[in-house]
Design an enzyme around this catalytic site. Structure first.
Site, PDB file in Angstrom:
ATOM      1  N   ARG A 265      18.946  13.161  -5.802  1.00 10.90           N
ATOM      2  CA  ARG A 265      19.943  14.212  -5.528  1.00 10.90           C
ATOM      3  C   ARG A 265      19.461  15.000  -4.304  1.00 10.90           C
ATOM      4  NH1 ARG A 265      19.431  18.680  -9.349  1.00 10.90           N
ATOM      5  NH2 ARG A 265      18.684  19.755  -7.502  1.00 10.90           N
ATOM      6  N   HIS A 269      21.937  21.150  -7.296  1.00 10.09           N
ATOM      7  CA  HIS A 269      22.629  20.700  -8.515  1.00 10.09           C
ATOM      8  C   HIS A 269      24.121  21.055  -8.432  1.00 10.09           C
ATOM      9  CE1 HIS A 269      23.686  20.020 -12.661  1.00 10.09           C
ATOM     10  NE2 HIS A 269      24.167  21.240 -12.700  1.00 10.09           N
ATOM     11  N   TYR A 278      12.280  24.788  -6.719  1.00 13.15           N
ATOM     12  CA  TYR A 278      11.549  23.923  -7.654  1.00 13.15           C
ATOM     13  C   TYR A 278      11.131  22.573  -7.072  1.00 13.15           C
ATOM     14  CZ  TYR A 278      16.395  22.334  -8.402  1.00 13.15           C
ATOM     15  OH  TYR A 278      17.674  21.890  -8.220  1.00 13.15           O
TER      16      TYR A 278
HETATM   17  C1  LIG Z   1      25.264  19.426 -23.927  1.00 17.33           C
HETATM   18  C2  LIG Z   1      24.911  20.177 -22.671  1.00 17.33           C
HETATM   19  N1  LIG Z   1      23.677  20.698 -22.535  1.00 17.33           N
HETATM   20  C3  LIG Z   1      23.344  21.366 -21.413  1.00 17.33           C
HETATM   21  C4  LIG Z   1      24.266  21.553 -20.411  1.00 17.33           C
HETATM   22  C5  LIG Z   1      23.886  22.322 -19.149  1.00 17.33           C
HETATM   23  N2  LIG Z   1      23.728  21.377 -18.041  1.00 17.33           N
HETATM   24  C6  LIG Z   1      24.700  21.187 -17.148  1.00 17.33           C
HETATM   25  S1  LIG Z   1      24.295  20.048 -16.010  1.00 17.33           S
HETATM   26  C7  LIG Z   1      22.788  19.796 -16.697  1.00 17.33           C
HETATM   27  C8  LIG Z   1      21.826  18.814 -16.111  1.00 17.33           C
HETATM   28  C9  LIG Z   1      22.242  17.411 -16.255  1.00 17.33           C
HETATM   29  O1  LIG Z   1      21.351  16.605 -15.548  1.00 17.33           O
HETATM   30  P1  LIG Z   1      21.549  15.062 -15.394  1.00 17.33           P
HETATM   31  O2  LIG Z   1      22.120  14.497 -16.643  1.00 17.33           O
HETATM   32  O3  LIG Z   1      20.278  14.490 -14.908  1.00 17.33           O
HETATM   33  O4  LIG Z   1      22.694  14.917 -14.277  1.00 17.33           O
HETATM   34  P2  LIG Z   1      22.733  15.436 -12.769  1.00 17.33           P
HETATM   35  O5  LIG Z   1      23.231  16.848 -12.802  1.00 17.33           O
HETATM   36  O6  LIG Z   1      21.362  15.330 -12.205  1.00 17.33           O
HETATM   37  O7  LIG Z   1      23.696  14.556 -12.066  1.00 17.33           O
HETATM   38  C10 LIG Z   1      22.612  20.613 -17.815  1.00 17.33           C
HETATM   39  C11 LIG Z   1      21.386  20.661 -18.624  1.00 17.33           C
HETATM   40  C12 LIG Z   1      25.551  21.015 -20.615  1.00 17.33           C
HETATM   41  N3  LIG Z   1      26.501  21.148 -19.679  1.00 17.33           N
HETATM   42  N4  LIG Z   1      25.852  20.325 -21.721  1.00 17.33           N
END
Ligand SMILES: Cc1ncc(C[n+]2csc(CCOP(=O)(O)OP(=O)(O)O)c2C)c(N)n1
Length: 376
Positions: A265, A269, A278
């Protein structure tokens, strides 16, 4: 739908200089034009993401998510799909919407939540859904859409359709309960679904090494009896070919495949994130060098299909297109108050119709600029 955004098949986007004479230097199975179109597909996504961030930083839209560095995954998958296939995305596959022919203006209408937005501003920005291209509305709740994809795949199997569902999850999302539920059902039912783990190495600020102790995320699929592979997600043609094979398996009734795409990425985010807090500059620098767009551009040059002049012209044109097409969305008004009452019932029931009429009779007393104070 506004169709001002150049499509990959527009003559304007088709380079007459590309010769379609046999060229042994090209990777087998691709014409020169196809390869250039794939590159333009990635450029279109990058240009859209850059425009989104500018709009957000200048206060013109409230929120956005970019997919910088993950363009090869989106274009490689989209290029292999058939029209009848469905996409169950996370918030980071919006580039596939553009690949399936939706205009930049239609995308921007969603970000503005204006009167032309399909969801009339009822969804959070970036929660796109486009029925005509089988792009299912994403859920912010990580992982839930995986089970939806498997359910839809089982339905297609039951009905005898040859549609395949493709669905995406981040590295962090593989720790969710829904990942387990979806892969369990898909494996047992041999559902025609392809799972992509888009391993971009971060779940917001959380690095993948602290998320999972497995040697590799694709190994999780093996435990559910699903053929699983890991590929270089910044290698556009590797994504395309792995997807073609997985789709063929699914259409032949051989069930699901899991493909881990190793990528990075490159951006934040979301527009609410600051990755410099970070991860260090050296890591970011190395990632920039592995950028799938720069890498494919060099390949195109080595195949004699592309040069610097063409590249500059492409990016200049895209930048202008983004400004023009997103400006169109900014000038559309907000959805009407009355639209609040639409879309739930085919025929508005009498009680709701009465409420609507009462509301609308009072609406003129409360101008839009005071909407935050609307006394309900
Ligand atoms: C069930 C749930 N837990 C936590 C969140 C908060 N949250 C939103 S995005 C994210 C990170 C997701 O990371 P990843 O799956 O690696 O995908 P990326 O954003 O890197 O594409 C989190 C923890 C959420 N939206 N839903």
């Amino acid at each position: 739908m506004v169709t001002k955004t150049p499509k990959m098949t527009d003559p304007k986007m088709t380079d007459p200089k590309i010769t379609e004479k046999p060229n042994p230097a090209l990777p087998s199975g691709y014409s020169g034009q196809q390869l250039v179109d794939l590159y333009k597909g990635m450029a279109l996504i990058r240009a859209f993401d850059e425009r989104q961030l500018k709009l957000q930083r200048s206060g013109r839209i409230g929120f956005c998510v970019v997919s910088t560095g993950e363009e090869a995954v989106q274009v490689g998958v989209a290029a292999a799909l058939e029209k009848q296939d469905w996409i169950f995305p996370t918030y980071r596959q919006h580039g596939m919407i553009l690949q399936r022919g939706v205009s930049v203006t239609d995308m921007a209408n969603q970000l503005y939540g204006n009167a032309n937005d399909r969801c009339l501003g009822r969804q959070m920005p970036v929660h796109y859904s486009f029925k005509e291209i089988n792009y299912v509305s994403l859920s912010s709740v990580i992982g839930t859409h995986l089970s939806h994809a498997v359910g839809a795949a089982m339905a297609a199997q039951y009905k005898g359709d040859d549609a395949v569902m493709v669905t995406f999850i981040g590295d962090g999302g593989t720790s969710s309960n829904d990942f387990h539920a979806a892969l369990t059902f898909a494996g047992v039912q041999k559902a025609p679904v392809v799972f992509y783990i888009v391993n971009n190495h971060y779940a917001i600020s959380h690095p993948v090494e602290e998320q999972c102790a497995a040697e590799s995320l694709h190994l999780k699929g093996v435990g559910y009896g699903i053929p699983s592979i890991k590929i270089d997600g910044n290698d556009l043609l590797a994504v395309h070919q792995a997807t073609q094979e997985a789709l063929n398996r699914a259409r032949a009734g051989e069930g699901p495949t899991l493909i881990e795409c190793d990528t990075y990425r490159m951006g934040p985010h979301s527009s609410s994130d600051d990755p410099t807090r970070y991860r260090d500059a050296a890591e970011q620098e190395a990632a920039n060098k592995a950028c799938p767009i720069g890498r494919f551009e060099k390949q195109l040059e080595s195949w004699g299909l592309w040069d610097d002049t063409q590249d500059k012209a492409l990016w200049t044109e895209l930048e202008q297109t983004m400004v023009d097409d997103t400006n169109l969305s900014e000038n559309v008004g907000e959805p009407t108050w009355e639209s609040l009452f639409d879309d739930v019932y085919a025929e508005v029931p009498p009680a709701l119709a009465r409420q609507r009429d009462e509301f609308m009779a009072r609406e003129s007393q409360f101008p839009r600029e005071n909407e935050g104070e609307f006394p309900l």
